[in-house]
Design an enzyme around this catalytic site. Structure first.
Site, PDB file in Angstrom:
ATOM      1  N   ASN A  53     -34.011 -29.272 -13.559  1.00  0.00           N
ATOM      2  CA  ASN A  53     -33.597 -29.532 -12.180  1.00  0.00           C
ATOM      3  C   ASN A  53     -34.556 -28.863 -11.201  1.00  0.00           C
ATOM      4  O   ASN A  53     -35.021 -27.760 -11.470  1.00  0.00           O
ATOM      5  CB  ASN A  53     -32.179 -28.999 -11.952  1.00  0.00           C
ATOM      6  CG  ASN A  53     -31.145 -30.104 -11.903  1.00  0.00           C
ATOM      7  OD1 ASN A  53     -31.425 -31.201 -11.438  1.00  0.00           O
ATOM      8  ND2 ASN A  53     -29.950 -29.811 -12.393  1.00  0.00           N
ATOM      9  N   LYS A  75     -20.890 -20.352  -7.217  1.00  0.00           N
ATOM     10  CA  LYS A  75     -20.237 -20.304  -8.530  1.00  0.00           C
ATOM     11  C   LYS A  75     -18.802 -19.827  -8.383  1.00  0.00           C
ATOM     12  O   LYS A  75     -17.879 -20.363  -9.003  1.00  0.00           O
ATOM     13  CB  LYS A  75     -21.015 -19.358  -9.443  1.00  0.00           C
ATOM     14  CG  LYS A  75     -20.722 -19.545 -10.916  1.00  0.00           C
ATOM     15  CD  LYS A  75     -21.519 -20.709 -11.476  1.00  0.00           C
ATOM     16  CE  LYS A  75     -21.404 -20.804 -12.969  1.00  0.00           C
ATOM     17  NZ  LYS A  75     -22.385 -21.727 -13.539  1.00  0.00           N
ATOM     18  N   TYR A  94       0.869  -1.187   0.000  1.00  0.00           N
ATOM     19  CA  TYR A  94       0.000   0.000   0.000  1.00  0.00           C
ATOM     20  C   TYR A  94       0.902   1.233   0.000  1.00  0.00           C
ATOM     21  O   TYR A  94       2.000   1.214  -0.555  1.00  0.00           O
ATOM     22  CB  TYR A  94      -0.959  -0.065   1.197  1.00  0.00           C
ATOM     23  CG  TYR A  94      -2.112   0.904   1.083  1.00  0.00           C
ATOM     24  CD1 TYR A  94      -2.896   0.954  -0.071  1.00  0.00           C
ATOM     25  CD2 TYR A  94      -2.411   1.778   2.117  1.00  0.00           C
ATOM     26  CE1 TYR A  94      -3.939   1.847  -0.190  1.00  0.00           C
ATOM     27  CE2 TYR A  94      -3.458   2.673   2.005  1.00  0.00           C
ATOM     28  CZ  TYR A  94      -4.224   2.713   0.851  1.00  0.00           C
ATOM     29  OH  TYR A  94      -5.249   3.592   0.741  1.00  0.00           O
ATOM     30  N   ASP A 129     -27.903 -16.658 -14.385  1.00  0.00           N
ATOM     31  CA  ASP A 129     -29.279 -16.660 -13.873  1.00  0.00           C
ATOM     32  C   ASP A 129     -30.024 -15.367 -14.184  1.00  0.00           C
ATOM     33  O   ASP A 129     -30.622 -14.734 -13.300  1.00  0.00           O
ATOM     34  CB  ASP A 129     -29.270 -16.931 -12.367  1.00  0.00           C
ATOM     35  CG  ASP A 129     -28.794 -18.342 -12.048  1.00  0.00           C
ATOM     36  OD1 ASP A 129     -28.765 -19.177 -12.965  1.00  0.00           O
ATOM     37  OD2 ASP A 129     -28.456 -18.612 -10.885  1.00  0.00           O
TER      38      ASP A 129
END
Length: 443
Positions: free
Chosen positions: A303, A102, A47, A145
Protein backbone atom coordinates in the site's frame (compact mmCIF):
# COMPACT_ATOMS: atom_id res chain seq x y z
CA UNK A 1 -9.56 0.99 -15.98
CA UNK A 2 -7.96 4.20 -14.58
CA UNK A 3 -4.29 4.81 -15.21
CA UNK A 4 -1.69 4.86 -12.45
CA UNK A 5 -1.49 8.65 -12.72
CA UNK A 6 -5.29 8.99 -12.37
CA UNK A 7 -5.30 6.73 -9.32
CA UNK A 8 -2.52 8.69 -7.67
CA UNK A 9 -4.35 11.95 -8.36
CA UNK A 10 -7.51 10.44 -6.91
CA UNK A 11 -5.59 9.36 -3.80
CA UNK A 12 -4.50 12.95 -3.17
CA UNK A 13 -8.08 14.13 -2.66
CA UNK A 14 -8.81 12.07 0.48
CA UNK A 15 -5.34 12.98 1.75
CA UNK A 16 -6.16 16.70 1.50
CA UNK A 17 -9.60 16.21 3.07
CA UNK A 18 -8.13 14.09 5.87
CA UNK A 19 -5.61 16.81 6.70
CA UNK A 20 -8.39 19.41 6.81
CA UNK A 21 -10.64 17.34 9.09
CA UNK A 22 -7.84 16.28 11.44
CA UNK A 23 -7.09 19.98 11.90
CA UNK A 24 -10.75 20.79 12.56
CA UNK A 25 -11.42 17.98 15.07
CA UNK A 26 -7.91 17.97 16.62
CA UNK A 27 -7.68 14.19 16.20
CA UNK A 28 -10.51 11.68 16.22
CA UNK A 29 -10.89 10.08 19.66
CA UNK A 30 -11.53 11.28 23.20
CA UNK A 31 -12.31 9.92 26.68
CA UNK A 32 -15.97 9.96 27.67
CA UNK A 33 -17.74 8.88 30.89
CA UNK A 34 -19.90 5.76 30.90
CA UNK A 35 -21.43 6.40 34.32
CA UNK A 36 -24.11 8.97 35.25
CA UNK A 37 -23.05 12.29 36.80
CA UNK A 38 -26.16 13.99 38.11
CA UNK A 39 -24.61 15.98 40.95
CA UNK A 40 -21.59 16.25 43.23
CA UNK A 41 -23.04 13.36 45.22
CA UNK A 42 -22.40 11.08 42.25
CA UNK A 43 -18.80 12.30 42.04
CA UNK A 44 -18.31 11.26 45.66
CA UNK A 45 -19.16 7.70 44.56
CA UNK A 46 -17.02 7.63 41.44
CA UNK A 47 -14.11 9.37 43.16
CA UNK A 48 -13.28 10.15 46.77
CA UNK A 49 -14.40 9.10 49.32
CA UNK A 50 -16.50 6.29 47.81
CA UNK A 51 -13.83 4.98 45.44
CA UNK A 52 -11.77 3.72 48.37
CA UNK A 53 -14.13 0.75 48.70
CA UNK A 54 -13.41 -0.83 45.28
CA UNK A 55 -9.72 -0.02 45.78
CA UNK A 56 -9.69 -2.09 48.97
CA UNK A 57 -11.65 -4.87 47.27
CA UNK A 58 -9.09 -5.11 44.45
CA UNK A 59 -6.21 -4.99 46.93
CA UNK A 60 -7.73 -7.98 48.70
CA UNK A 61 -8.74 -9.85 45.52
CA UNK A 62 -6.70 -8.61 42.52
CA UNK A 63 -8.92 -10.35 39.94
CA UNK A 64 -11.74 -7.97 40.89
CA UNK A 65 -9.95 -5.32 38.81
CA UNK A 66 -11.76 -6.86 35.83
CA UNK A 67 -15.14 -6.38 37.53
CA UNK A 68 -14.65 -2.97 39.16
CA UNK A 69 -12.72 -1.10 36.44
CA UNK A 70 -12.65 -0.85 32.64
CA UNK A 71 -9.60 -3.12 32.35
CA UNK A 72 -11.78 -5.94 31.00
CA UNK A 73 -12.61 -3.89 27.92
CA UNK A 74 -9.49 -1.79 27.38
CA UNK A 75 -6.33 -2.33 25.38
CA UNK A 76 -3.25 -0.28 24.55
CA UNK A 77 -2.24 0.33 20.93
CA UNK A 78 1.55 0.60 21.18
CA UNK A 79 4.02 1.71 18.50
CA UNK A 80 7.49 3.16 18.25
CA UNK A 81 6.71 4.72 14.87
CA UNK A 82 9.46 2.85 13.04
CA UNK A 83 7.34 1.32 10.26
CA UNK A 84 4.15 3.31 9.87
CA UNK A 85 1.96 2.30 6.91
CA UNK A 86 4.08 2.77 3.79
CA UNK A 87 5.78 5.83 5.28
CA UNK A 88 8.61 4.04 7.09
CA UNK A 89 10.37 5.33 10.21
CA UNK A 90 8.51 8.60 10.76
CA UNK A 91 8.73 8.69 14.55
CA UNK A 92 6.23 8.33 17.39
CA UNK A 93 4.59 11.75 17.06
CA UNK A 94 3.98 11.31 13.33
CA UNK A 95 2.64 7.82 13.98
CA UNK A 96 0.05 9.02 16.49
CA UNK A 97 -2.70 9.76 13.90
CA UNK A 98 -2.49 6.13 12.78
CA UNK A 99 -2.69 4.81 16.35
CA UNK A 100 -5.67 7.08 17.03
CA UNK A 101 -7.29 5.70 13.90
CA UNK A 102 -6.65 2.17 15.10
CA UNK A 103 -8.27 3.03 18.43
CA UNK A 104 -11.30 4.41 16.57
CA UNK A 105 -11.66 1.18 14.60
CA UNK A 106 -11.35 -0.92 17.75
CA UNK A 107 -14.18 1.04 19.36
CA UNK A 108 -16.52 1.46 16.41
CA UNK A 109 -16.09 -2.01 14.93
CA UNK A 110 -15.55 -4.09 18.07
CA UNK A 111 -16.74 -2.07 21.05
CA UNK A 112 -13.22 -2.24 22.49
CA UNK A 113 -11.78 0.79 24.32
CA UNK A 114 -8.29 1.35 22.92
CA UNK A 115 -5.68 3.88 24.03
CA UNK A 116 -2.98 4.97 21.54
CA UNK A 117 0.50 5.01 23.09
CA UNK A 118 3.47 6.04 20.93
CA UNK A 119 6.81 5.41 22.59
CA UNK A 120 9.90 7.62 22.56
CA UNK A 121 12.25 4.66 22.14
CA UNK A 122 13.31 2.26 19.41
CA UNK A 123 14.99 -0.13 21.84
CA UNK A 124 13.19 -3.51 21.74
CA UNK A 125 14.05 -4.21 25.37
CA UNK A 126 12.53 -0.89 26.42
CA UNK A 127 9.40 -1.59 24.39
CA UNK A 128 8.95 -4.98 26.05
CA UNK A 129 9.60 -3.45 29.47
CA UNK A 130 7.00 -0.74 28.79
CA UNK A 131 4.41 -3.31 27.73
CA UNK A 132 4.99 -5.24 30.94
CA UNK A 133 4.74 -2.07 33.05
CA UNK A 134 1.41 -1.19 31.42
CA UNK A 135 -0.11 -4.62 32.07
CA UNK A 136 -1.98 -3.64 35.29
CA UNK A 137 -4.06 -1.05 33.40
CA UNK A 138 -5.05 -2.97 30.28
CA UNK A 139 -6.79 -6.19 29.31
CA UNK A 140 -4.69 -6.57 26.18
CA UNK A 141 -1.91 -5.06 24.07
CA UNK A 142 -1.97 -4.38 20.32
CA UNK A 143 1.53 -3.81 18.93
CA UNK A 144 1.53 -1.75 15.76
CA UNK A 145 3.95 -0.50 13.09
CA UNK A 146 7.20 -1.74 14.64
CA UNK A 147 10.05 -2.34 12.21
CA UNK A 148 11.44 -5.73 11.29
CA UNK A 149 13.25 -7.76 12.58
CA UNK A 150 12.77 -6.41 16.11
CA UNK A 151 8.98 -6.78 15.79
CA UNK A 152 9.42 -10.57 16.03
CA UNK A 153 11.49 -10.33 19.18
CA UNK A 154 9.23 -7.72 20.81
CA UNK A 155 6.13 -9.84 20.23
CA UNK A 156 7.73 -13.06 21.44
CA UNK A 157 9.24 -11.57 24.59
CA UNK A 158 6.20 -9.44 25.46
CA UNK A 159 3.90 -12.44 25.11
CA UNK A 160 6.17 -14.44 27.37
CA UNK A 161 6.36 -11.66 29.96
CA UNK A 162 2.65 -10.81 30.19
CA UNK A 163 -0.44 -12.58 31.46
CA UNK A 164 -2.72 -10.65 29.11
CA UNK A 165 -3.01 -11.03 25.31
CA UNK A 166 -0.22 -9.35 23.35
CA UNK A 167 -0.85 -9.24 19.61
CA UNK A 168 1.04 -7.70 16.70
CA UNK A 169 -1.51 -6.80 14.07
CA UNK A 170 1.03 -6.45 11.28
CA UNK A 171 1.98 -10.08 11.90
CA UNK A 172 -0.96 -12.07 13.26
CA UNK A 173 -3.75 -9.83 11.95
CA UNK A 174 -2.41 -9.82 8.42
CA UNK A 175 -1.93 -13.59 8.45
CA UNK A 176 -5.48 -14.10 9.69
CA UNK A 177 -7.26 -12.04 7.03
CA UNK A 178 -4.99 -13.42 4.31
CA UNK A 179 -5.83 -17.00 5.28
CA UNK A 180 -9.57 -16.27 5.24
CA UNK A 181 -9.30 -14.63 1.83
CA UNK A 182 -7.22 -17.44 0.36
CA UNK A 183 -9.62 -20.11 1.63
CA UNK A 184 -12.44 -18.50 -0.31
CA UNK A 185 -10.33 -17.71 -3.36
CA UNK A 186 -9.42 -21.39 -3.61
CA UNK A 187 -13.11 -22.29 -3.30
CA UNK A 188 -13.93 -20.01 -6.23
CA UNK A 189 -11.29 -21.53 -8.52
CA UNK A 190 -11.87 -25.08 -7.31
CA UNK A 191 -8.40 -25.79 -5.96
CA UNK A 192 -7.24 -27.40 -2.71
CA UNK A 193 -4.92 -25.85 -0.13
CA UNK A 194 -2.83 -29.00 0.08
CA UNK A 195 -2.29 -29.25 -3.66
CA UNK A 196 -1.44 -25.71 -4.76
CA UNK A 197 1.97 -24.21 -5.33
CA UNK A 198 2.32 -20.93 -3.43
CA UNK A 199 4.81 -18.15 -4.14
CA UNK A 200 5.37 -15.82 -1.17
CA UNK A 201 6.94 -12.51 -2.15
CA UNK A 202 8.51 -10.74 0.81
CA UNK A 203 9.23 -12.64 4.04
CA UNK A 204 8.75 -9.92 6.61
CA UNK A 205 6.29 -9.31 9.44
CA UNK A 206 3.23 -10.21 7.34
CA UNK A 207 4.27 -13.30 5.42
CA UNK A 208 6.07 -15.08 8.27
CA UNK A 209 2.88 -15.73 10.31
CA UNK A 210 0.94 -16.19 7.08
CA UNK A 211 3.28 -19.08 6.29
CA UNK A 212 2.60 -20.63 9.72
CA UNK A 213 -1.15 -20.32 9.25
CA UNK A 214 -1.02 -21.82 5.74
CA UNK A 215 0.89 -24.83 7.03
CA UNK A 216 -1.61 -25.30 9.85
CA UNK A 217 -4.45 -25.38 7.30
CA UNK A 218 -2.83 -28.01 5.11
CA UNK A 219 -0.52 -26.21 2.72
CA UNK A 220 2.41 -28.35 1.57
CA UNK A 221 5.53 -26.52 2.78
CA UNK A 222 7.69 -28.15 0.12
CA UNK A 223 5.43 -26.61 -2.55
CA UNK A 224 5.92 -23.10 -1.15
CA UNK A 225 8.57 -20.93 -2.80
CA UNK A 226 9.40 -17.81 -0.79
CA UNK A 227 11.37 -14.89 -2.15
CA UNK A 228 12.71 -11.63 -0.72
CA UNK A 229 15.37 -9.05 -1.60
CA UNK A 230 18.06 -11.72 -1.29
CA UNK A 231 16.31 -14.03 -3.73
CA UNK A 232 14.47 -17.30 -3.26
CA UNK A 233 14.75 -18.80 0.22
CA UNK A 234 16.40 -22.17 0.74
CA UNK A 235 19.15 -23.79 2.76
CA UNK A 236 21.66 -21.90 0.62
CA UNK A 237 20.67 -18.61 2.33
CA UNK A 238 23.54 -18.24 4.80
CA UNK A 239 22.35 -14.73 5.67
CA UNK A 240 19.41 -16.30 7.51
CA UNK A 241 21.19 -19.40 8.79
CA UNK A 242 23.61 -17.40 10.90
CA UNK A 243 21.25 -14.66 12.16
CA UNK A 244 19.21 -15.35 15.30
CA UNK A 245 17.00 -12.33 14.61
CA UNK A 246 15.61 -14.19 11.58
CA UNK A 247 15.02 -17.61 13.10
CA UNK A 248 11.56 -17.95 11.52
CA UNK A 249 12.89 -17.01 8.09
CA UNK A 250 15.54 -19.69 8.46
CA UNK A 251 12.81 -22.19 9.29
CA UNK A 252 11.12 -21.20 6.03
CA UNK A 253 14.45 -21.82 4.29
CA UNK A 254 14.65 -25.36 5.66
CA UNK A 255 11.02 -26.36 5.05
CA UNK A 256 10.10 -24.84 1.69
CA UNK A 257 11.31 -24.95 -1.91
CA UNK A 258 11.41 -28.72 -2.22
CA UNK A 259 12.38 -28.44 -5.89
CA UNK A 260 15.44 -26.33 -5.07
CA UNK A 261 14.40 -23.37 -7.22
CA UNK A 262 16.92 -20.53 -7.42
CA UNK A 263 16.52 -16.98 -8.67
CA UNK A 264 14.10 -14.16 -7.88
CA UNK A 265 10.44 -13.22 -8.18
CA UNK A 266 10.13 -14.35 -11.81
CA UNK A 267 11.34 -17.85 -10.94
CA UNK A 268 9.21 -18.02 -7.78
CA UNK A 269 6.02 -17.20 -9.74
CA UNK A 270 6.61 -19.64 -12.59
CA UNK A 271 3.96 -22.35 -12.35
CA UNK A 272 2.54 -21.03 -9.05
CA UNK A 273 -1.18 -21.27 -8.36
CA UNK A 274 -1.06 -18.52 -5.73
CA UNK A 275 1.05 -15.39 -5.24
CA UNK A 276 1.03 -13.83 -1.77
CA UNK A 277 2.95 -10.56 -1.92
CA UNK A 278 3.65 -8.29 1.03
CA UNK A 279 6.55 -6.35 -0.38
CA UNK A 280 6.87 -3.11 -2.36
CA UNK A 281 4.85 -1.36 -5.03
CA UNK A 282 5.38 -2.23 -8.68
CA UNK A 283 7.88 -5.05 -8.26
CA UNK A 284 5.84 -7.79 -10.03
CA UNK A 285 5.80 -7.68 -13.83
CA UNK A 286 2.76 -8.81 -15.85
CA UNK A 287 4.89 -11.19 -17.90
CA UNK A 288 5.80 -13.04 -14.69
CA UNK A 289 2.13 -13.45 -13.75
CA UNK A 290 1.56 -14.85 -17.25
CA UNK A 291 3.80 -17.80 -16.33
CA UNK A 292 1.66 -18.77 -13.34
CA UNK A 293 -0.74 -21.74 -13.41
CA UNK A 294 -4.23 -21.57 -14.87
CA UNK A 295 -6.81 -19.74 -12.68
CA UNK A 296 -4.02 -18.06 -10.74
CA UNK A 297 -4.71 -16.12 -7.55
CA UNK A 298 -2.69 -12.96 -6.86
CA UNK A 299 -2.57 -11.12 -3.53
CA UNK A 300 -0.74 -7.84 -4.18
CA UNK A 301 -0.94 -6.23 -0.76
CA UNK A 302 1.59 -3.39 -0.74
CA UNK A 303 0.00 0.00 0.00
CA UNK A 304 -0.73 2.44 -1.51
CA UNK A 305 0.85 1.06 -4.68
CA UNK A 306 0.37 -2.72 -5.00
CA UNK A 307 3.10 -4.98 -6.32
CA UNK A 308 1.11 -5.17 -9.54
CA UNK A 309 -2.04 -3.29 -10.54
CA UNK A 310 -5.13 -5.54 -10.59
CA UNK A 311 -5.94 -4.95 -14.26
CA UNK A 312 -2.35 -5.77 -15.22
CA UNK A 313 -2.50 -9.05 -13.30
CA UNK A 314 -5.86 -9.98 -14.84
CA UNK A 315 -4.71 -9.14 -18.35
CA UNK A 316 -1.74 -11.42 -17.69
CA UNK A 317 -4.05 -14.31 -16.83
CA UNK A 318 -4.82 -14.09 -13.08
CA UNK A 319 -8.42 -15.02 -12.30
CA UNK A 320 -8.57 -13.52 -8.81
CA UNK A 321 -6.67 -10.43 -7.65
CA UNK A 322 -6.79 -8.97 -4.14
CA UNK A 323 -5.07 -5.86 -2.78
CA UNK A 324 -4.93 -3.83 0.40
CA UNK A 325 -6.86 -0.95 -1.19
CA UNK A 326 -10.52 -0.14 -0.61
CA UNK A 327 -11.08 1.15 -4.16
CA UNK A 328 -10.50 -2.28 -5.73
CA UNK A 329 -12.45 -5.52 -5.23
CA UNK A 330 -11.20 -8.03 -2.65
CA UNK A 331 -9.61 -5.71 -0.10
CA UNK A 332 -7.44 -7.67 2.34
CA UNK A 333 -7.74 -5.49 5.44
CA UNK A 334 -6.77 -6.30 9.03
CA UNK A 335 -9.80 -4.37 10.29
CA UNK A 336 -11.86 -7.43 9.32
CA UNK A 337 -10.25 -9.43 12.11
CA UNK A 338 -8.58 -7.47 14.92
CA UNK A 339 -11.77 -5.94 16.42
CA UNK A 340 -13.48 -9.34 16.60
CA UNK A 341 -10.42 -11.23 17.80
CA UNK A 342 -9.80 -8.80 20.66
CA UNK A 343 -13.53 -8.72 21.43
CA UNK A 344 -13.55 -12.50 21.82
CA UNK A 345 -10.27 -12.63 23.74
CA UNK A 346 -11.44 -9.97 26.21
CA UNK A 347 -14.87 -11.52 26.68
CA UNK A 348 -13.41 -14.84 27.87
CA UNK A 349 -10.46 -13.11 29.56
CA UNK A 350 -7.91 -15.02 27.49
CA UNK A 351 -4.31 -15.04 28.69
CA UNK A 352 -2.95 -14.88 25.14
CA UNK A 353 -4.06 -14.97 21.51
CA UNK A 354 -2.73 -18.21 20.05
CA UNK A 355 -2.24 -19.08 16.39
CA UNK A 356 -5.14 -21.50 16.77
CA UNK A 357 -7.42 -18.68 17.95
CA UNK A 358 -6.41 -16.56 14.95
CA UNK A 359 -7.00 -19.47 12.56
CA UNK A 360 -10.43 -20.10 14.10
CA UNK A 361 -11.23 -16.43 13.47
CA UNK A 362 -10.05 -16.78 9.86
CA UNK A 363 -12.21 -19.84 9.29
CA UNK A 364 -15.27 -18.04 10.65
CA UNK A 365 -14.59 -14.93 8.56
CA UNK A 366 -14.27 -17.09 5.44
CA UNK A 367 -17.48 -18.92 6.33
CA UNK A 368 -19.36 -15.63 6.78
CA UNK A 369 -18.37 -14.53 3.29
CA UNK A 370 -19.16 -17.91 1.76
CA UNK A 371 -22.62 -17.95 3.38
CA UNK A 372 -23.62 -14.66 1.75
CA UNK A 373 -21.99 -15.61 -1.56
CA UNK A 374 -18.47 -15.37 -2.99
CA UNK A 375 -17.13 -14.79 -6.49
CA UNK A 376 -13.86 -13.91 -8.19
CA UNK A 377 -14.37 -10.22 -7.30
CA UNK A 378 -15.96 -10.84 -3.90
CA UNK A 379 -13.96 -13.35 -1.86
CA UNK A 380 -14.10 -11.71 1.57
CA UNK A 381 -16.35 -9.57 3.76
CA UNK A 382 -16.08 -5.80 4.03
CA UNK A 383 -16.10 -3.49 7.04
CA UNK A 384 -19.72 -2.62 6.26
CA UNK A 385 -20.77 -6.13 7.27
CA UNK A 386 -20.49 -5.40 10.99
CA UNK A 387 -22.58 -8.42 12.00
CA UNK A 388 -19.56 -10.55 11.07
CA UNK A 389 -17.56 -9.16 14.04
CA UNK A 390 -19.60 -10.93 16.76
CA UNK A 391 -19.21 -14.23 14.90
CA UNK A 392 -15.44 -13.77 14.66
CA UNK A 393 -15.38 -12.85 18.35
CA UNK A 394 -17.32 -15.98 19.27
CA UNK A 395 -15.02 -18.23 17.22
CA UNK A 396 -12.01 -16.67 18.94
CA UNK A 397 -13.46 -16.99 22.44
CA UNK A 398 -14.59 -20.58 21.93
CA UNK A 399 -11.14 -21.63 20.69
CA UNK A 400 -9.51 -19.94 23.72
CA UNK A 401 -11.77 -21.97 25.99
CA UNK A 402 -11.05 -25.16 24.05
CA UNK A 403 -7.30 -24.59 24.47
CA UNK A 404 -7.56 -23.84 28.19
CA UNK A 405 -6.44 -20.23 27.66
CA UNK A 406 -9.66 -18.60 28.92
CA UNK A 407 -10.45 -17.58 32.47
CA UNK A 408 -14.18 -17.21 31.81
CA UNK A 409 -16.60 -19.66 30.22
CA UNK A 410 -19.24 -18.52 27.73
CA UNK A 411 -21.33 -20.26 25.10
CA UNK A 412 -21.30 -19.27 21.44
CA UNK A 413 -24.71 -17.64 21.83
CA UNK A 414 -23.56 -15.65 24.87
CA UNK A 415 -20.43 -14.43 23.07
CA UNK A 416 -22.36 -13.37 19.98
CA UNK A 417 -25.03 -11.62 22.01
CA UNK A 418 -22.54 -9.80 24.22
CA UNK A 419 -20.44 -8.62 21.29
CA UNK A 420 -23.51 -7.56 19.32
CA UNK A 421 -24.83 -5.48 22.22
CA UNK A 422 -21.50 -3.73 22.77
CA UNK A 423 -21.11 -2.84 19.09
CA UNK A 424 -24.70 -1.65 18.78
CA UNK A 425 -24.28 0.54 21.86
CA UNK A 426 -21.22 2.20 20.35
CA UNK A 427 -22.95 2.84 17.03
CA UNK A 428 -26.03 4.20 18.77
CA UNK A 429 -23.85 6.51 20.87
CA UNK A 430 -22.02 7.79 17.78
CA UNK A 431 -25.32 8.49 16.03
CA UNK A 432 -26.57 10.35 19.11
CA UNK A 433 -23.41 12.44 19.32
CA UNK A 434 -23.62 13.25 15.62
CA UNK A 435 -27.09 14.65 16.21
CA UNK A 436 -26.05 17.07 18.91
CA UNK A 437 -22.63 16.51 20.46
CA UNK A 438 -20.10 16.28 17.64
CA UNK A 439 -19.57 19.43 15.54
CA UNK A 440 -20.80 18.88 11.96
CA UNK A 441 -18.26 18.43 9.20
CA UNK A 442 -16.92 21.83 8.19
CA UNK A 443 -17.53 23.19 4.74
Amino acid sequence: MPTKEELLAKAQKPAEESRRLHTFYKGKIQMFPKCPVRSLDDLSLWYTPGVAAPCRDIQKTPELVYELTNKANSIAVISDGTRVLGLGDIGPEAGLPVMEGKALLFKYLGGVDAVPICLGTKDPDEIVRTVKLLEPSFGGINLEDIAMPKCFRVLEEARRACHIPVWHDDQQGTGTVLLASLINALRVVGKSMGKVRIAMIGMGAANVPTYRFLKAKGADASSVVACDLGGILGTHRADYRDNLDFAEQWQVCTETNGAGVRGGIAEALRGADVCIAFSAGGIIKPEWVATMARDAIVFACANPIPEIWPWEAKEAGARIVATGRSDFPNQVNNSLVFPGIFRGALDVRARTISDEMAIAAAMELAACAEARGISHDNIICTMDEWEVVPRVAAATGLKAQEQGLAQLSQTKAQLIQGATERIRNVRDAVRLLMKGGIPPLPG
